[in-house]
Design a protein around this motif. Structure first.
Motif, PDB file in Angstrom:
ATOM      1  N   UNK A   1      -2.315   3.489   4.225  1.00 46.63           N
ATOM      2  CA  UNK A   1      -1.468   2.063   4.257  1.00 46.63           C
ATOM      3  C   UNK A   1      -1.820   1.516   5.874  1.00 46.63           C
ATOM      4  N   UNK A   2      -1.819   2.379   6.585  1.00 44.43           N
ATOM      5  CA  UNK A   2      -1.898   2.070   8.125  1.00 44.43           C
ATOM      6  C   UNK A   2      -3.160   1.721   8.379  1.00 44.43           C
ATOM      7  N   UNK A   3      -4.295   2.325   7.804  1.00 43.11           N
ATOM      8  CA  UNK A   3      -5.803   1.884   8.116  1.00 43.11           C
ATOM      9  C   UNK A   3      -5.996   0.575   7.465  1.00 43.11           C
ATOM     10  N   UNK A   4      -5.330   0.129   6.140  1.00 40.04           N
ATOM     11  CA  UNK A   4      -5.327  -0.998   5.685  1.00 40.04           C
ATOM     12  C   UNK A   4      -5.075  -2.126   6.410  1.00 40.04           C
ATOM     13  N   UNK A   5      -3.564  -1.878   6.850  1.00 37.92           N
ATOM     14  CA  UNK A   5      -3.111  -3.072   7.779  1.00 37.92           C
ATOM     15  C   UNK A   5      -4.111  -3.205   9.123  1.00 37.92           C
TER      16      UNK A   5
ATOM     17  N   UNK B   1      -7.499   2.349  -2.722  1.00 41.25           N
ATOM     18  CA  UNK B   1      -8.670   3.120  -2.035  1.00 41.25           C
ATOM     19  C   UNK B   1      -9.923   2.386  -2.382  1.00 41.25           C
ATOM     20  N   UNK B   2     -10.783   2.222  -1.302  1.00 38.83           N
ATOM     21  CA  UNK B   2     -12.191   2.026  -1.474  1.00 38.83           C
ATOM     22  C   UNK B   2     -13.114   2.888  -0.567  1.00 38.83           C
ATOM     23  N   UNK B   3     -14.149   3.011  -1.067  1.00 32.14           N
ATOM     24  CA  UNK B   3     -15.232   4.032  -0.466  1.00 32.14           C
ATOM     25  C   UNK B   3     -16.283   2.936   0.176  1.00 32.14           C
ATOM     26  N   UNK B   4     -16.709   3.089   1.441  1.00 30.43           N
ATOM     27  CA  UNK B   4     -17.671   2.196   2.045  1.00 30.43           C
ATOM     28  C   UNK B   4     -18.719   3.160   2.738  1.00 30.43           C
ATOM     29  N   UNK B   5     -19.631   3.361   2.005  1.00 30.50           N
ATOM     30  CA  UNK B   5     -20.673   4.406   2.554  1.00 30.50           C
ATOM     31  C   UNK B   5     -20.127   5.834   2.509  1.00 30.50           C
ATOM     32  N   UNK B   6     -19.847   6.546   3.622  1.00 34.80           N
ATOM     33  CA  UNK B   6     -19.097   7.693   3.660  1.00 34.80           C
ATOM     34  C   UNK B   6     -17.728   7.779   4.301  1.00 34.80           C
ATOM     35  N   UNK B   7     -17.348   6.468   4.329  1.00 33.64           N
ATOM     36  CA  UNK B   7     -15.909   6.234   4.889  1.00 33.64           C
ATOM     37  C   UNK B   7     -14.888   5.824   3.610  1.00 33.64           C
ATOM     38  N   UNK B   8     -13.759   6.480   3.577  1.00 36.12           N
ATOM     39  CA  UNK B   8     -12.939   6.022   2.612  1.00 36.12           C
ATOM     40  C   UNK B   8     -11.809   5.477   3.259  1.00 36.12           C
TER      41      UNK B   8
ATOM     42  N   UNK C   1       0.588  -1.249   0.175  1.00 38.52           N
ATOM     43  CA  UNK C   1      -0.139  -0.020  -0.159  1.00 38.52           C
ATOM     44  C   UNK C   1       1.055   1.100  -0.013  1.00 38.52           C
ATOM     45  N   UNK C   2       1.957   1.150   0.669  1.00 41.06           N
ATOM     46  CA  UNK C   2       2.697   2.321   0.715  1.00 41.06           C
ATOM     47  C   UNK C   2       3.453   2.609  -0.731  1.00 41.06           C
ATOM     48  N   UNK C   3       4.043   1.362  -1.253  1.00 42.63           N
ATOM     49  CA  UNK C   3       4.643   1.657  -2.524  1.00 42.63           C
ATOM     50  C   UNK C   3       3.574   2.007  -3.579  1.00 42.63           C
ATOM     51  N   UNK C   4       2.378   1.866  -3.695  1.00 42.49           N
ATOM     52  CA  UNK C   4       1.374   2.477  -4.561  1.00 42.49           C
ATOM     53  C   UNK C   4       0.850   3.852  -4.014  1.00 42.49           C
ATOM     54  N   UNK C   5       1.051   3.842  -3.033  1.00 41.51           N
ATOM     55  CA  UNK C   5       0.536   5.583  -2.476  1.00 41.51           C
ATOM     56  C   UNK C   5       1.931   6.399  -3.022  1.00 41.51           C
TER      57      UNK C   5
END
Length: 65
Positions: free
Chosen positions: A39-43, A28-35, A17-21
């Motif tokens: 990288x740290x959130x994905x982990x 990135x993915x959007x779930x309702x109003x939350x994106x 995720x860091x490399x891609x950023x």
């Protein structure tokens, strides 16, 4: 054995995720109003709910931006 595989996959998510950023192609993915795009959130989500968020991460990383 299964836990070791989960840990290894979770540890792979962060550098990927860091490399891609850094390439301006964040996962990135959007779930309702939350994106989810940091990288740290994905982990964190992959560690907590691997069954849901790891496949979601893989799908989001393949999706065109």
């Amino acid at each position: 054995m299964a836990i070791a595989v989960l840990v290894i996959l979770d540890l792979w998510v962060y550098p990927d995720a860091c490399s891609r950023a850094r390439q301006n192609e964040p996962v990135a993915v959007r779930l309702g109003g939350f994106t989810i795009d940091a990288p740290r959130v994905w982990v964190a989500f992959c560690v907590v709910l691997f069954v849901i968020f790891f496949p979601l991460y893989l799908a989001a990383r393949r999706a065109p931006q």
